[in-house]
Design an enzyme around this catalytic site. Structure first.
Site, PDB file in Angstrom:
ATOM      1  N   GLU A  48     -29.973   3.780  53.679  1.00  0.00           N
ATOM      2  CA  GLU A  48     -30.357   4.224  55.021  1.00  0.00           C
ATOM      3  C   GLU A  48     -30.839   5.665  55.026  1.00  0.00           C
ATOM      4  O   GLU A  48     -31.614   6.068  55.881  1.00  0.00           O
ATOM      5  CB  GLU A  48     -29.175   4.075  55.992  1.00  0.00           C
ATOM      6  CG  GLU A  48     -29.142   2.726  56.653  1.00  0.00           C
ATOM      7  CD  GLU A  48     -28.165   2.640  57.824  1.00  0.00           C
ATOM      8  OE1 GLU A  48     -27.388   3.592  58.048  1.00  0.00           O
ATOM      9  OE2 GLU A  48     -28.154   1.607  58.493  1.00  0.00           O
ATOM     10  N   LYS A  80     -33.258  -4.767  65.700  1.00  0.00           N
ATOM     11  CA  LYS A  80     -32.432  -4.802  66.919  1.00  0.00           C
ATOM     12  C   LYS A  80     -33.297  -5.068  68.140  1.00  0.00           C
ATOM     13  O   LYS A  80     -32.968  -5.902  68.984  1.00  0.00           O
ATOM     14  CB  LYS A  80     -31.706  -3.457  67.103  1.00  0.00           C
ATOM     15  CG  LYS A  80     -30.571  -3.209  66.149  1.00  0.00           C
ATOM     16  CD  LYS A  80     -29.811  -1.971  66.587  1.00  0.00           C
ATOM     17  CE  LYS A  80     -28.889  -1.476  65.507  1.00  0.00           C
ATOM     18  NZ  LYS A  80     -28.376  -0.141  65.776  1.00  0.00           N
ATOM     19  N   HIS A 100     -23.044 -11.053  32.939  1.00  0.00           N
ATOM     20  CA  HIS A 100     -23.232 -12.477  32.663  1.00  0.00           C
ATOM     21  C   HIS A 100     -24.085 -13.152  33.734  1.00  0.00           C
ATOM     22  O   HIS A 100     -24.185 -14.373  33.779  1.00  0.00           O
ATOM     23  CB  HIS A 100     -21.862 -13.156  32.535  1.00  0.00           C
ATOM     24  CG  HIS A 100     -21.074 -12.601  31.378  1.00  0.00           C
ATOM     25  ND1 HIS A 100     -20.961 -13.244  30.174  1.00  0.00           N
ATOM     26  CD2 HIS A 100     -20.415 -11.422  31.243  1.00  0.00           C
ATOM     27  CE1 HIS A 100     -20.241 -12.503  29.345  1.00  0.00           C
ATOM     28  NE2 HIS A 100     -19.904 -11.387  29.972  1.00  0.00           N
TER      29      HIS A 100
END
Ligand code: PA5
Length: 446
Positions: free
Chosen positions: A286, A421, A307
């Site tokens: 951010e 948003k 792995h």
């Protein structure tokens, strides 16, 4: 408390780092004289030295009350309003804490409001009746949808179960001093309130009541966290690159990005660091990902992820570098025993400690990845206690701020987070978003 054991050599040379000193000094001035981009969000810089006095005592008192009232604390928050506390609990607690005998467990802590899964929330409601419950709802803006929705559900549960008066005694609100729906709700219902300072942004807020109240409630040593953060504040106050590892790390990141390394894999070899990696991801993602630049922050748990991701790291696109956070002394130690019948062929390791083997896996991985064209930065912290954690939080905040300024972005805003948003509000039909809703619906139907 943090040493740089490896500085991405041979991909970055010492002279290249030293040449960055003037840029680091300039950015340091912007930070410390509070005259750079986002200068009104620099409250975190001297927060550690303010972690004393009445507010700090009130956090401890509320934490004590929560432990007395409840066996389960639900922490409601998203992003910077929950990741720090989660990182702390995972790092400081016994790996199987909830399976320990009851007398050895402290308060259980669960998180909610960090997504909108109905399954998760409904499952959480299923188990609440078996516990005495307290809630700490955390939102700086007081208007974020995910925690606000979860809190609506939990508030209703608490009031139904305990009645309004007792529910209010068990709900603790951490929010802005002057604005937001949560503040109004808290005032109206009479919840105990804690303030997130105006000049401290969400992802830099772990050393405010945002992180400290849940950590203290869970039995974490917040005084030691504060002391580690104070030590970091003092030790990392210089602009001299040679003696400031936080600035060295920021400088290495800048040079590596200039060399085309656009992805940073933040690696740990201790599962207790897993959520610290999540906190780090938010802090750097951010803070830096804007203006179409920045390093993409990813995190991995080694040797587990060797792995799964190991193949890609070794031989995939060469746009990666790795930063390993390792620990000098682990909290617990185990020695590998010799067996008469060496059926598994492991006697060659007999007498050696697991940490020794883990450290060797790390050294081997760094060598292999370096040979494969992946630069490695290795940071070592002394141990995994509360003091070290306080140091780590401040170390990465300081290096992130420097890193953002070196990159030329404002490390303290997050304008991009608003886009989803706005769309979500429009599509959900929130009043005030009618025009955007019409445009989005049109785009969807095309
Ligand atoms: O760093 C930030 O500011 C954000 O990630 C916020 O922490 C996150 O969006 C939650 O916001 P709030 O605490 O206002 O609910």
């Amino acid at each position: 408390m943090i040493r740089i054991l490896r500085s991405a050599e041979p991909f970055v040379k010492e002279e290249e780092v030293a040449r960055q000193q003037p840029f680091v000094s300039a950015a340091h001035t912007l930070l410390h004289e509070k005259c750079g981009a986002g200068y009104d969000f620099l409250g975190w810089l001297d927060l550690p030295e303010r972690l004393i006095g009445d507010e700090f005592a009130r956090i401890q008192a509320a934490a004590g009350r929560i432990r007395w009232q409840a066996t389960l604390l639900v922490v409601v928050g998203i992003g910077g309003s929950y990741l720090g506390a989660k990182a702390a609990l995972r790092m400081l607690e016994h790996s199987f804490r909830d399976l320990l005998p009851v007398q050895k467990q402290s308060l259980k802590v669960v998180f909610a409001g960090h997504h909108m899964s109905s399954t998760y929330l409904a499952d959480l409601l299923d188990i609440l009746d078996d516990h005495e419950v307290a809630v700490n709802v955390i939102s700086k803006s007081g208007t974020t949808t995910e925690p606000a929705l979860a809190f609506r559900v939990l508030r209703e549960y608490m009031e139904r179960r305990y009645g309004k008066v007792e529910a209010a005694r068990r709900i603790y609100a951490t929010t802005d001093a002057a604005h937001g729906a949560l503040l109004e709700l808290a005032k109206e219902a009479g919840y105990e309130r804690f303030v997130i300072p105006d000049d401290v942004g969400g992802r830099y807020s772990v050393l405010t009541p945002v992180g400290l109240l849940p950590i203290a409630a869970a039995g974490g040593d917040t005084a030691a966290i504060a002391s580690g953060a104070r030590r970091a504040q003092a030790e990392l106050a210089t602009d001299d690159l040679q003696s400031n590892p936080a600035y060295q790390y920021a400088t290495l990141r800048k040079i590596l990005l200039q060399k085309g390394k656009r992805i940073e894999l933040f690696v740990n070899y201790e599962p207790g660091f897993h959520d610290f990696g999540e906190w780090w991801k938010q802090l750097y993602g951010e803070s830096e990902g804007k203006d179409h630049t920045g390093i993409f922050p990813a995190a991995a748990d080694f040797s587990t992820d060797l792995h799964s991701l190991g193949q890609y790291v070794q031989e995939g696109a060469r746009t990666l570098f790795a930063t390993t956070l390792c620990v000098h002394s682990t909290r617990r130690s185990l020695t590998i025993a010799r067996e008469d019948h060496d059926g598994d062929g492991l006697n060659y390791l007999a007498g050696r400690s697991f940490q020794d083997v883990n450290d060797t896996a790390q050294a081997a991985t760094v060598l292999a990845h370096t040979e494969g064209g992946v630069p490695n930065v290795v940071l070592e912290v002394e141990n995994m206690d509360a003091e070290a954690l306080g140091y780590l939080f401040y170390f990465f905040e300081k290096s992130c701020a420097m890193s953002g300024y070196l990159l030329g972005v404002n490390p303290f805003d997050q304008p991009g987070v608003e886009s989803y948003k706005k769309n979500m509000f429009a599509l959900l039909g929130k009043p005030g978003y009618e025009e955007l809703r019409a445009r989005l619906t049109q785009t969807q139907s095309n």
